[in-house]
Design an enzyme around this catalytic site. Structure first.
Site, PDB file in Angstrom:
ATOM      1  N   HIS A 376       0.787  -1.231   0.000  1.00 45.27           N
ATOM      2  CA  HIS A 376       0.000   0.000   0.000  1.00 45.27           C
ATOM      3  C   HIS A 376       0.816   1.275   0.000  1.00 45.27           C
ATOM      4  O   HIS A 376       0.243   2.360  -0.016  1.00 45.27           O
ATOM      5  CB  HIS A 376      -0.946   0.034   1.208  1.00 45.27           C
ATOM      6  CG  HIS A 376      -2.120  -0.863   1.069  1.00 45.27           C
ATOM      7  ND1 HIS A 376      -3.288  -0.468   0.479  1.00 45.27           N
ATOM      8  CD2 HIS A 376      -2.290  -2.152   1.419  1.00 45.27           C
ATOM      9  CE1 HIS A 376      -4.146  -1.473   0.480  1.00 45.27           C
ATOM     10  NE2 HIS A 376      -3.567  -2.507   1.046  1.00 45.27           N
ATOM     11  N   LYS A 567      -8.770  14.037   4.208  1.00 45.57           N
ATOM     12  CA  LYS A 567      -7.925  12.842   4.188  1.00 45.57           C
ATOM     13  C   LYS A 567      -7.018  12.953   5.412  1.00 45.57           C
ATOM     14  O   LYS A 567      -6.987  14.009   6.059  1.00 45.57           O
ATOM     15  CB  LYS A 567      -7.091  12.783   2.897  1.00 45.57           C
ATOM     16  CG  LYS A 567      -6.376  14.106   2.547  1.00 45.57           C
ATOM     17  CD  LYS A 567      -5.635  14.038   1.214  1.00 45.57           C
ATOM     18  CE  LYS A 567      -6.507  14.047  -0.010  1.00 45.57           C
ATOM     19  NZ  LYS A 567      -6.479  12.826  -0.785  1.00 45.57           N
ATOM     20  N   LYS A 573       0.665  14.425   1.512  1.00 46.89           N
ATOM     21  CA  LYS A 573      -0.627  14.781   0.922  1.00 46.89           C
ATOM     22  C   LYS A 573      -0.738  16.286   0.684  1.00 46.89           C
ATOM     23  O   LYS A 573      -1.643  16.760   0.013  1.00 46.89           O
ATOM     24  CB  LYS A 573      -1.766  14.282   1.811  1.00 46.89           C
ATOM     25  CG  LYS A 573      -1.860  12.742   1.868  1.00 46.89           C
ATOM     26  CD  LYS A 573      -2.972  12.302   2.807  1.00 46.89           C
ATOM     27  CE  LYS A 573      -3.105  10.794   2.956  1.00 46.89           C
ATOM     28  NZ  LYS A 573      -3.851  10.160   1.855  1.00 46.89           N
ATOM     29  N   THR A 675      -8.404   6.832  -2.531  1.00 46.60           N
ATOM     30  CA  THR A 675      -9.758   6.362  -2.810  1.00 46.60           C
ATOM     31  C   THR A 675     -10.753   7.503  -2.583  1.00 46.60           C
ATOM     32  O   THR A 675     -11.840   7.493  -3.160  1.00 46.60           O
ATOM     33  CB  THR A 675     -10.153   5.172  -1.916  1.00 46.60           C
ATOM     34  OG1 THR A 675      -9.865   5.506  -0.557  1.00 46.60           O
ATOM     35  CG2 THR A 675      -9.395   3.919  -2.314  1.00 46.60           C
ATOM     36  N   LYS A 679     -14.398   8.642  -4.634  1.00 47.68           N
ATOM     37  CA  LYS A 679     -15.707   8.999  -4.069  1.00 47.68           C
ATOM     38  C   LYS A 679     -16.156  10.350  -4.612  1.00 47.68           C
ATOM     39  O   LYS A 679     -17.330  10.540  -4.949  1.00 47.68           O
ATOM     40  CB  LYS A 679     -15.635   9.064  -2.535  1.00 47.68           C
ATOM     41  CG  LYS A 679     -15.266   7.756  -1.864  1.00 47.68           C
ATOM     42  CD  LYS A 679     -14.905   7.977  -0.383  1.00 47.68           C
ATOM     43  CE  LYS A 679     -14.043   6.849   0.137  1.00 47.68           C
ATOM     44  NZ  LYS A 679     -13.368   7.192   1.415  1.00 47.68           N
TER      45      LYS A 679
END
Ligand SMILES: *Cc1c(COP(=O)(O)O)cnc(C)c1O
Length: 834
Positions: A376, A567, A573, A675, A679
């Site tokens: 991952h 997130k 990020k 993910t 969405k």
């Protein structure tokens, strides 16, 4: 096992003829009343939400468990191959709405409650999220098992029943505060305790080797401190298809004979207190996302999950086949969700050899044909390593087996690269150094027949970088499985306004075949359809605006662009890049430079790991900027900024339907898939993003014109690291210069001097791994394009429709079909219930 759970009575077969339960609102009302009035004994007077919620949960649960039993029997009778998804995290969120939808009871439930003068939505809001995960990895596991049930794949989830899930976040003075999440406090109506399937897990002690009468050598792991694993089953319903699969979560419990010695020597209270140590194993979820922790308790948790789950599966095998394991590998496979459950490779070897008397070769054939590993992340800080000392003390028998696996593996390496000592050292499962370490990723790769990444770019980078040598050795093991999300929760359930519009336009097949959404594309420029689409979005934006007002006290104008980044808070990020842009907008408004600007509501949400100091400072910075922006009359409605506390699954169910702009702005090469991006796309948001993770595939599907691309590519990032000079870039970009000057002048921390020095130091550092400053200019330009596009309502709505219409690939139904066709090879089984 306590004797009270042993099989003793032989009742008439009729005992097991469980009648089917009605599915009309009248049937629901009857059951609801019985649970509420009789089982929960509620009397006239004030009706508490808790009892109403519980009565409804039991009503639905009966229908789930009947189907779960039936599904289990169907699998058993068909002797089908089964897969087991082993994961330390299942971020399930709430169960009630999903249960009603998947049972096909959502409308009937609403009607039943309405007839009783009750409101379904209010009861739904009573439920605590099952927050047994950190973020993407745990939510992926939840979406996977949902899709497997819908596809009628015989897949069981195995995890831990943490007493405390992901912490609850609140914000005080701009700082993140963590509070324990005792989600089980009010009971969990969705679970069924199964003490009759309790397992015993060993820790500590030492090993002894004995030659048996038959001349075979056998190993005994003795003087151990055992812990009991008690399973709790949660139903996982497929979409209106009679299938209900199972999620089995283990709780740690002390053995009865626990510390009998202490007990006998008079230390009664000490002995009872020692129970705590055993029960601690499933007490709390480690709140670290994308970083390892290295604590002994975490290794205990991992082994506890692996051992209990494998023993459970082997017990089931032996009950049906005795001690004959010839076909075990044809009928079972294990998917390892990251390296967390990877000790299962060695544990399966141990169980097969020590408990079931198979030879090494037989056991290895089975293990290496049944284990499959999903990677991952490429972030080095997330790669799990355990000190050999700790490992040997806690799991001596497992360490011996790992040594033997490694010795045999290194012989293979030496054959492939004769005389190459460096290869031996770099590939070894044991890392040498001042402190020897067990490399869990290497154990996973050596023990598995399949190794996959979670998006196309990520899987390529695994082969090119991190696992390059393993790829040379075993190219056939490597494959890609791009992540997805379940459209049942992430569209059908959470976005009723859009779902109804979509279904009235193209029918409801999209709920199980998401590619059907492609049929919306012809309507992208249809004015009447655009109006309906826009109205649905507006309704969702009002719902989010209400939540923001209630939790932050800030007014969002639903007409403004909703610009959203939710997130986990992590430097890779780059929430920081987003804040720099917000400060840039603030600066423009203050200077009166509002030409081409569009009113924006910027929403941030996400939890920082409690020990991640930089991430917590970024949270503080967002809050301080928000405070100043929202209270400046000159800024007015041009810009609102909030940090929405306690981002979790149930919050995302309100957030993603309301987004206009989806922020997916990680440093290229760092986000394995993402993910959240999917969405948002599904619900008609347009992405502003880098070429990272699944963003690349999202852009391919949506088309270049329907995606705001910016930033360096993964290869350019690698290149730009040499000679990276953020100070030079700042000096030569007047917009960025003003932003940094405001920050350095303490404009956002006038009463907290020095508060953001570390943050400023990080992004101005030539060694900044996340290259925030390098992407500032192209990010600001892409944001300006987004602002201009938003002003053209028709253009924006068309882009929104086209994004949703092309999101079919990002259903976990597609992902699970690929896992099944290429890794598991299970037969679909229809239990034909109803
Ligand atoms: C989808 C989801 C995530 C993953 O988000 P990313 O943007 O992919 O990191 C994390 N937490 C929750 C609650 C989610 O629903």
């Amino acid at each position: 096992m306590s004797p009270r759970y042993a099989c003793t009575a032989s009742p008439a077969p009729d005992l097991y003829n469980t009648p089917k339960l009605g599915m009309e609102s009248a049937d629901l009302i009857r059951d609801f009343k019985r649970y509420y009035g009789t089982y929960l004994a509620q009397d006239k007077g004030c009706a508490s939400g808790h009892y109403l919620f519980t009565a409804l949960a039991f009503t639905l649960r009966d229908r789930l468990f009947n189907r779960m039993k039936h599904t289990k029997h169907t699998y058993a009778e068909s002797h089908c191959k089964q897969a087991y998804y082993l994961s330390m995290e299942f971020l399930m969120g709430r169960a009630m709405g999903n249960a009603a939808l998947n049972l096909g009871l959502d409308k009937e439930t609403e009607k039943a409650l309405h007839d009783l003068g009750l409101n379904f939505e209010e009861l739904i809001d009573m439920e605590h999220d099952a927050g047994l995960g950190n973020g993407g990895l745990g939510r992926l596991a939840a979406c996977f098992i949902d899709s497997c049930a819908t596809l009628q794949l015989p897949v069981t989830g195995y995890g831990l029943r943490y007493e405390y899930g992901m912490f609850k976040q609140s914000i005080k003075n701009g700082f993140q505060i963590e509070k324990p999440d005792h989600w089980l406090r009010d009971g969990n109506p969705w679970e069924l305790e199964r003490p009759e399937f309790t397992q015993r897990v060993k820790f500590g002690g030492h090993t002894e080797f004995h030659r048996e009468h038959d001349g075979e050598m056998r190993v005994y792991w003795v003087d151990t401190n055992d812990v009991l694993a008690v399973p709790y089953d949660m139903p996982v319903p497929g979409y209106q298809n009679g299938t209900v699969n199972k999620l089995r979560l283990w709780k740690a419990a002390a053995t009865d004979e626990f510390n009998l010695e202490d007990f006998n020597s008079g230390s009664y209270t000490e002995a009872v207190a020692a129970k705590n140590e055993a029960e601690n194993i499933s007490m709390v979820l480690y709140p670290n996302d994308a970083s390892e922790n290295g604590k002994e308790l975490r290794l205990r948790q991992q082994y506890f999950l692996a051992s209990a789950s494998l023993q459970d599966i082997l017990d089931y095998w032996v009950a049906n086949h005795g001690q004959n394991f010839d076909h075990f590998a044809d009928k079972n496979c294990f998917q390892l969700n990251d390296t967390h459950p990877t000790v299962a490779v060695a544990e399966l070897m141990r169980l097969l050899m020590d408990d079931h008397e198979l030879s090494w070769e037989q056991a290895w054939d089975i293990t290496s044909q049944t284990m499959a590993y999903t990677n991952h992340t490429l972030l080095p800080e997330a790669l799990e390593r355990w000190p050999v000392n700790m490992f040997g003390r806690l799991l001596p028998r497992i360490l011996e087996i790992i040594y033997e696996i490694n010795a045999r593996f290194l012989r293979e390496v030496a054959n492939h690269w004769p005389g190459d000592k460096k290869k031996l050292a770099s590939l070894s499962i044991i890392e040498e150094g001042p402190q020897q370490q067990v490399r869990m990723a290497h154990l996973a790769i050596v023990g598995s027949y399949s190794i996959n990444g979670v998006a196309a770019l990520h899987s390529e980078l695994l082969k090119k970088g991190l696992f390059h040598d393993f790829y040379q050795l075993w190219p056939h093991k490597f494959n890609n499985k791009t992540n997805g999300v379940t459209q049942r929760r992430w569209m059908a359930w959470c976005n009723p306004a859009l779902s109804e519009l979509v279904t009235e336009t193209i029918g409801d097949k999209w709920i199980t075949h998401l590619s059907e959404l492609k049929k919306l594309e012809p309507y992208a420029h249809d004015k009447t359809f655009q109006k309906k689409w826009h109205d649905a979005k507006l309704e969702n934006k009002k719902r989010l605006a209400d939540l923001v007002k209630e939790s932050c006290g800030v007014i969002f104008d639903p007409e403004a662009m909703f610009d959203i980044q939710v997130k986990r808070i992590h430097e890779y990020k780059r929430q920081l890049l987003n804040v720099l842009h917000v400060i840039h907008l603030y600066d423009r408004i203050k200077r009166g430079d509002t030409e081409g600007m569009t009113p924006r509501c910027v929403l941030f949400g996400g939890k920082a790991a409690p020990g991640y100091v930089m991430a917590k400072q970024i949270v503080k910075l967002i809050n301080n900027v928000a405070e100043l922006v929202n209270n400046d009359p000159e800024i007015g409605n041009w810009l609102k900024v909030v940090f929405l506390p306690n981002y979790q699954v149930s919050a995302m169910e309100v957030i993603c339907p309301a987004a206009d702009l989806s922020e997916q702005i990680s440093t290229a090469g760092k986000e394995a898939s993402g993910t959240g991006n999917m969405k948002f796309m599904m619900n008609g948001a347009i992405t502003i993003g880098t070429l990272d993770g699944a963003n690349i595939e999202i852009r391919e599907e949506a088309g270049d014109d329907n995606f705001f691309l910016f930033g360096l590519t993964e290869e350019e990032v690698v290149e730009a690291r040499h000679g990276y000079n953020p100070r030079f870039i700042i000096e030569n970009d007047p917009d960025l210069k003003r932003v940094v000057t405001l920050l350095e002048a303490g404009h956002f921390n006038q009463f907290e001097p020095g508060c953001f020095d570390d943050v400023i130091g990080a992004f101005t550092n030539p060694h900044d791994p996340w290259m925030t400053v390098a992407d500032f200019r192209s990010y600001v330009d892409a944001q300006q394009q987004a602002a201009e596009a938003y002003q053209d309502k028709e253009r924006w709505t068309a882009m929104s429709i086209i994004n949703s219409a092309n999101s079919g690939k990002f259903s976990t139904d597609r992902t699970m079909e690929e896992y099944n066709n290429e890794i598991w090879k299970l037969e679909k089984i229809n239990p034909s219930y109803d």
